[in-house]
Design a protein around this motif. Structure first.
Motif, mmCIF file in Angstrom:
data_model
loop_
_atom_site.group_PDB
_atom_site.id
_atom_site.type_symbol
_atom_site.label_atom_id
_atom_site.label_comp_id
_atom_site.label_asym_id
_atom_site.label_seq_id
_atom_site.Cartn_x
_atom_site.Cartn_y
_atom_site.Cartn_z
ATOM 1 N N LYS A 43 0.853 -1.210 0.000
ATOM 2 C CA LYS A 43 0.000 0.000 0.000
ATOM 3 C C LYS A 43 0.885 1.255 0.000
ATOM 4 C CE LYS A 43 -4.002 2.302 0.998
ATOM 5 N NZ LYS A 43 -5.143 2.423 0.076
ATOM 6 N N GLU A 44 1.943 1.240 0.804
ATOM 7 C CA GLU A 44 2.825 2.406 0.900
ATOM 8 C C GLU A 44 3.506 2.682 -0.443
ATOM 9 O OE1 GLU A 44 2.669 -0.090 3.183
ATOM 10 O OE2 GLU A 44 1.590 1.164 4.630
ATOM 11 N N GLN A 45 3.928 1.626 -1.133
ATOM 12 C CA GLN A 45 4.574 1.804 -2.436
ATOM 13 C C GLN A 45 3.588 2.371 -3.461
ATOM 14 O OE1 GLN A 45 6.040 -2.209 -2.724
ATOM 15 N NE2 GLN A 45 8.105 -1.645 -2.051
ATOM 16 N N ALA A 46 2.338 1.897 -3.431
ATOM 17 C CA ALA A 46 1.319 2.425 -4.349
ATOM 18 C C ALA A 46 1.012 3.889 -4.009
ATOM 19 C CB ALA A 46 0.059 1.571 -4.278
ATOM 20 N N GLN A 47 0.931 4.205 -2.734
ATOM 21 C CA GLN A 47 0.691 5.598 -2.318
ATOM 22 C C GLN A 47 1.834 6.499 -2.773
ATOM 23 O OE1 GLN A 47 0.206 4.776 1.882
ATOM 24 N NE2 GLN A 47 -2.008 5.102 1.787
ATOM 25 N N GLY A 48 3.052 6.001 -2.691
ATOM 26 C CA GLY A 48 4.206 6.789 -3.134
ATOM 27 C C GLY A 48 4.177 7.026 -4.629
ATOM 28 N N PHE A 49 3.825 5.979 -5.375
ATOM 29 C CA PHE A 49 3.766 6.120 -6.832
ATOM 30 C C PHE A 49 2.711 7.133 -7.251
ATOM 31 C CE2 PHE A 49 2.078 4.960 -10.991
ATOM 32 C CZ PHE A 49 3.224 5.205 -11.738
ATOM 33 N N TYR A 50 1.538 7.087 -6.622
ATOM 34 C CA TYR A 50 0.426 7.964 -6.998
ATOM 35 C C TYR A 50 0.317 9.192 -6.100
ATOM 36 C CZ TYR A 50 -1.664 4.947 -10.605
ATOM 37 O OH TYR A 50 -1.922 4.250 -11.758
ATOM 38 N N ALA A 51 1.425 9.628 -5.498
ATOM 39 C CA ALA A 51 1.407 10.743 -4.547
ATOM 40 C C ALA A 51 0.757 12.005 -5.138
ATOM 41 C CB ALA A 51 2.817 11.054 -4.064
ATOM 42 N N VAL A 52 0.907 12.230 -6.445
ATOM 43 C CA VAL A 52 0.302 13.437 -7.059
ATOM 44 C C VAL A 52 -1.222 13.423 -6.939
ATOM 45 C CG1 VAL A 52 2.143 13.933 -8.717
ATOM 46 C CG2 VAL A 52 0.244 12.428 -9.382
ATOM 47 N N THR A 63 -5.186 3.213 -4.716
ATOM 48 C CA THR A 63 -3.978 2.604 -4.141
ATOM 49 C C THR A 63 -4.278 1.213 -3.577
ATOM 50 O OG1 THR A 63 -4.317 3.944 -2.150
ATOM 51 C CG2 THR A 63 -2.738 4.767 -3.782
ATOM 52 N N ASP A 64 -5.511 0.989 -3.078
ATOM 53 C CA ASP A 64 -5.916 -0.380 -2.695
ATOM 54 C C ASP A 64 -5.866 -1.304 -3.913
ATOM 55 O OD1 ASP A 64 -6.374 -0.077 0.002
ATOM 56 O OD2 ASP A 64 -8.557 0.116 -0.175
ATOM 57 N N PHE A 65 -6.442 -0.830 -5.016
ATOM 58 C CA PHE A 65 -6.462 -1.625 -6.247
ATOM 59 C C PHE A 65 -5.048 -1.930 -6.728
ATOM 60 C CE2 PHE A 65 -6.405 -0.980 -11.026
ATOM 61 C CZ PHE A 65 -6.630 -2.317 -11.332
ATOM 62 N N MET A 66 -4.176 -0.915 -6.728
ATOM 63 C CA MET A 66 -2.838 -1.100 -7.301
ATOM 64 C C MET A 66 -1.959 -2.043 -6.478
ATOM 65 S SD MET A 66 -2.729 0.303 -10.243
ATOM 66 C CE MET A 66 -0.972 0.413 -10.623
ATOM 67 N N CYS A 67 -2.334 -2.271 -5.197
ATOM 68 C CA CYS A 67 -1.566 -3.249 -4.409
ATOM 69 C C CYS A 67 -2.371 -4.533 -4.188
ATOM 70 C CB CYS A 67 -1.068 -2.644 -3.098
ATOM 71 S SG CYS A 67 -2.338 -2.225 -1.925
ATOM 72 N N SER A 68 -3.468 -4.717 -4.938
ATOM 73 C CA SER A 68 -4.325 -5.899 -4.753
ATOM 74 C C SER A 68 -3.759 -7.151 -5.419
ATOM 75 C CB SER A 68 -5.721 -5.614 -5.312
ATOM 76 O OG SER A 68 -5.682 -5.476 -6.727
ATOM 77 N N GLY A 69 -2.760 -7.005 -6.254
ATOM 78 C CA GLY A 69 -2.162 -8.139 -6.952
ATOM 79 C C GLY A 69 -0.936 -7.677 -7.702
ATOM 80 N N PRO A 70 -0.230 -8.626 -8.356
ATOM 81 C CA PRO A 70 0.984 -8.245 -9.081
ATOM 82 C C PRO A 70 0.690 -7.335 -10.269
ATOM 83 C CG PRO A 70 0.770 -10.649 -8.925
ATOM 84 C CD PRO A 70 -0.512 -10.066 -8.416
ATOM 85 N N SER A 129 12.413 6.053 -12.498
ATOM 86 C CA SER A 129 13.396 5.902 -11.415
ATOM 87 C C SER A 129 12.741 5.403 -10.120
ATOM 88 C CB SER A 129 14.155 7.202 -11.182
ATOM 89 O OG SER A 129 13.278 8.203 -10.758
ATOM 90 N N TYR A 130 11.394 5.498 -10.028
ATOM 91 C CA TYR A 130 10.694 4.933 -8.860
ATOM 92 C C TYR A 130 10.830 3.413 -8.847
ATOM 93 C CZ TYR A 130 7.064 4.537 -5.259
ATOM 94 O OH TYR A 130 6.383 4.292 -4.089
ATOM 95 N N PHE A 131 10.875 2.790 -10.019
ATOM 96 C CA PHE A 131 10.885 1.325 -10.116
ATOM 97 C C PHE A 131 12.206 0.721 -10.567
ATOM 98 C CE2 PHE A 131 6.275 2.240 -10.710
ATOM 99 C CZ PHE A 131 5.809 1.538 -9.609
#
Ligand code: RTP
Ligand code: MG
Length: 139
Positions: A43-52, A63-70, A129-131
């Motif tokens: 969740k934290e990684q998804a929140q960081g990616f979509y911080a804007v 962000t729940d969706f983006m960390c729901s699976g690979p 550079s995030y990934f």
């Protein structure tokens, strides 16, 4: 001018075994994959990616969706890669996406919309550079 953009094949697509179909469309468009991996974000990684988007009403659900699976993250390279990939993806809401676009073909709804693509040169550089570090990029 050659550019790089960050693509994410989102959990809805990986889960439905659409990774290959999406990558084929990317490659048929002539965009070159210069880095790629499968990850399952926290969740934290998804929140960081979509911080804007953190003030947007859909941030928590997104962000729940983006960390729901690979997901499959990739850096794509080519002339005008940012705009070309966004055109290939289609509109955010698949109801508004042009025929033949990735989202028209595969997206489930405005959130589970199959792919992400960077929206400009600065965000592309930050997102890649995030990934990926330099050792993970070819060329
Ligand atoms: P992306 O960043 O994923 O490439 O998509 P985009 O530029 O077309 O859309 P953006 O406005 O940046 O929104 C990021 C992602 O948030 C989800 N979203 N949900 N419920 C909603 O109204 C809504 N709006 C956007 C989508 O997953 C969208 O791709
Ligand atoms: Mg966006």
């Amino acid at each position: 001018m050659s550019e790089r953009t960050l693509s994410i094949i989102k959990p809805d697509a990986v889960e439905r075994n659409l990774t290959g179909a999406v990558l084929k469309m990317i490659q048929d468009e002539g965009l070159k994959v210069v880095a790629m991996k499968m990850i399952h974000m926290t969740k934290e990684q998804a929140q960081g990616f979509y911080a804007v988007h953190r003030e947007r009403p859909f941030f928590d659900s997104l962000t729940d969706f983006m960390c729901s699976g690979p997901v499959v993250v990739a850096a794509l390279e080519g002339d005008d890669a940012i705009a070309r990939y966004r055109k290939l993806m289609g509109a955010t809401n698949p109801d508004n996406a042009d025929e033949g676009t990735i989202r028209k073909l595969f997206a489930l709804d405005v959130e589970k919309n199959t792919v992400h693509g960077s929206d400009g040169p600065e965000t592309a550089a930050v997102e890649i550079s995030y990934f990926f570090n330099r050792l993970e990029m070819v060329g």
